[in-house]
Design a protein around this motif. Structure first.
Motif, short mmCIF file in Angstrom:
data_model
loop_
_atom_site.label_atom_id
_atom_site.label_comp_id
_atom_site.label_asym_id
_atom_site.label_seq_id
_atom_site.Cartn_x
_atom_site.Cartn_y
_atom_site.Cartn_z
N HIS A 171 47.14 26.45 27.29
CA HIS A 171 47.47 25.41 28.27
C HIS A 171 48.26 25.93 29.48
O HIS A 171 48.71 25.12 30.30
CB HIS A 171 48.25 24.26 27.61
CG HIS A 171 47.62 23.75 26.35
ND1 HIS A 171 46.35 23.22 26.32
CD2 HIS A 171 48.07 23.72 25.06
CE1 HIS A 171 46.06 22.86 25.08
NE2 HIS A 171 47.06 23.16 24.30
N LYS B 62 48.65 27.71 33.17
CA LYS B 62 47.83 27.59 34.36
C LYS B 62 48.02 28.81 35.25
O LYS B 62 49.16 29.17 35.59
CB LYS B 62 48.21 26.31 35.13
CG LYS B 62 47.44 26.13 36.45
CD LYS B 62 47.82 24.84 37.16
CE LYS B 62 47.27 23.63 36.44
NZ LYS B 62 47.43 22.39 37.25
N ARG C 5 34.89 35.65 40.51
CA ARG C 5 34.49 34.55 39.63
C ARG C 5 33.60 35.06 38.49
O ARG C 5 33.72 34.62 37.35
CB ARG C 5 33.77 33.47 40.43
CG ARG C 5 34.69 32.58 41.24
CD ARG C 5 33.98 31.34 41.75
NE ARG C 5 34.93 30.47 42.43
CZ ARG C 5 35.22 30.52 43.72
NH1 ARG C 5 34.59 31.41 44.47
NH2 ARG C 5 36.09 29.70 44.26
N ALA D 152 34.54 35.13 34.56
CA ALA D 152 33.64 34.46 33.62
C ALA D 152 33.15 35.44 32.55
O ALA D 152 33.03 35.07 31.38
CB ALA D 152 32.45 33.87 34.37
N GLY E 292 35.45 35.67 29.88
CA GLY E 292 35.61 34.44 29.11
C GLY E 292 36.88 33.68 29.44
O GLY E 292 37.40 32.94 28.60
N LEU E 293 37.38 33.84 30.66
CA LEU E 293 38.69 33.27 31.01
C LEU E 293 38.61 32.20 32.11
O LEU E 293 39.63 31.81 32.67
CB LEU E 293 39.63 34.38 31.48
CG LEU E 293 40.00 35.41 30.41
CD1 LEU E 293 40.71 36.61 31.05
CD2 LEU E 293 40.88 34.79 29.34
N GLU E 294 37.39 31.73 32.42
CA GLU E 294 37.25 30.78 33.52
C GLU E 294 38.01 29.48 33.27
O GLU E 294 38.42 28.80 34.22
CB GLU E 294 35.77 30.50 33.82
CG GLU E 294 34.99 29.90 32.67
CD GLU E 294 34.28 30.93 31.82
OE1 GLU E 294 33.08 30.73 31.55
OE2 GLU E 294 34.92 31.92 31.44
N ASP E 295 38.23 29.12 32.01
CA ASP E 295 38.96 27.88 31.71
C ASP E 295 40.46 28.01 31.97
O ASP E 295 41.16 27.00 32.12
CB ASP E 295 38.74 27.47 30.24
CG ASP E 295 37.31 27.01 29.99
OD1 ASP E 295 36.61 26.68 30.97
OD2 ASP E 295 36.89 27.00 28.82
N LYS E 296 40.96 29.25 32.03
CA LYS E 296 42.39 29.48 32.25
C LYS E 296 42.73 29.75 33.71
O LYS E 296 43.89 29.79 34.07
CB LYS E 296 42.87 30.67 31.41
CG LYS E 296 43.17 30.36 29.96
CD LYS E 296 43.90 31.53 29.32
CE LYS E 296 44.39 31.17 27.93
NZ LYS E 296 45.18 32.28 27.33
N GLN F 147 42.14 29.18 37.92
CA GLN F 147 41.64 28.40 39.05
C GLN F 147 41.68 29.32 40.28
O GLN F 147 42.75 29.64 40.81
CB GLN F 147 42.51 27.16 39.29
CG GLN F 147 41.96 26.26 40.38
CD GLN F 147 42.72 24.94 40.48
OE1 GLN F 147 43.69 24.72 39.76
NE2 GLN F 147 42.27 24.06 41.35
#
Length: 264
Positions: free
Chosen positions: A133, A135, A150, A154, A157-161, A163
């Protein structure tokens, strides 16, 4: 006669290749100006012309070829191997990367701002160590670099962490609270244009993005160098600063990281 000409051409080509591949890179290892001139001016332009691609694209190709999808450490390793064995690039690098890792591990930050994404190397190092969680917002001015970053992020595997935001740091920093819902940052990693280190630091102060205990970690403070920034954080009563001596990425040229704790 033809045999002699062929042997002469082959010998000349071998000498030129040896100069390009080993002799000149070894000779510039200890000289900051020559190292940057050789790698960032001559070699990059030559390979861009020969391959009809860019250095970031070639770096991305090395990641896709040699790194395991979803494994951040293998992505970092693939980039380090590419930069040491194939082509130098301006990542924070493996040596200074270990210092970056230790600071991230020590802070265990929930909010991180990275100024200067380039191809996503340091982004991957930082994001892979963040708690759930957390950011990480990373800013990149160059859209071509951002497009490669980007894909690197990706692949790790870290695109969710992460921005990744395109744009100028001076325009985006004042929007952090309103647009990105971040009140303050636990860690800020500065690795963008060196003449922006000081104005962006002052801008973060003005915008209230630093709290007591926030850490600024600045790369390349010796090479290419950020003298005005160093003078500011070392002399200001608002910071407690520490220099970590190291080397310019993938060379023997002295460089280092400056860790500055905001005291409020």
């Amino acid at each position: 006669m033809w045999h002699a000409l062929i042997y002469s051409c082959a010998g000349g080509a071998a000498v030129l290749y040896a100069l390009y591949r080993w002799v000149i890179p070894a000779a510039v290892q200890y000289h900051a100006g020559l190292a940057l001139l050789w790698h960032d001016y001559f070699v990059e332009r030559l390979l861009d012309t020969l391959t009809q691609s860019t250095r970031p694209q070639r770096l991305l190709g090395a990641v896709k070829k040699n790194a395991t999808r979803g494994d951040p450490r293998s992505v970092v390793k693939a980039i380090d191997q590419f930069c040491r064995q194939k082509e130098w690039a301006m990542n924070v690098g493996d040596e200074k990367g270990c210092i970056l890792d230790s600071v991230v591990s020590e802070l265990n930050p929930a909010t991180v701002l990275e100024l200067g994404t380039y191809c996503g190397y340091s982004t991957v190092r930082i994001a892979s160590m963040l708690p759930p969680h957390a950011k990480l917002i990373t800013l990149e001015f160059n859209p071509d670099y951002a497009a490669v970053a980007r894909q690197v992020i990706a692949w790790a595997g870290l695109e969710d962490k992460v921005q990744l935001v395109e744009g100028a740091s001076g325009d985006l920093i004042p929007k952090m609270s309103e647009q990105f819902e971040v009140e303050t940052f636990d860690l800020v990693f500065l690795d963008h244009w060196k003449d922006r280190y000081l104005p962006d630091t002052k801008l973060m102060e003005e915008c209230g993005l630093l709290k007591k205990g926030s850490v600024l970690l600045a790369d390349n403070v010796i090479c290419p160098g950020t003298p005005e920034y160093l003078e500011y954080v070392r002399a200001s009563p608002r910071y407690e600063s520490q220099y970590f001596r190291s080397h310019l990425e993938y060379t023997k040229v002295e460089d280092g990281l400056e860790k500055s704790v905001f005291l409020g």
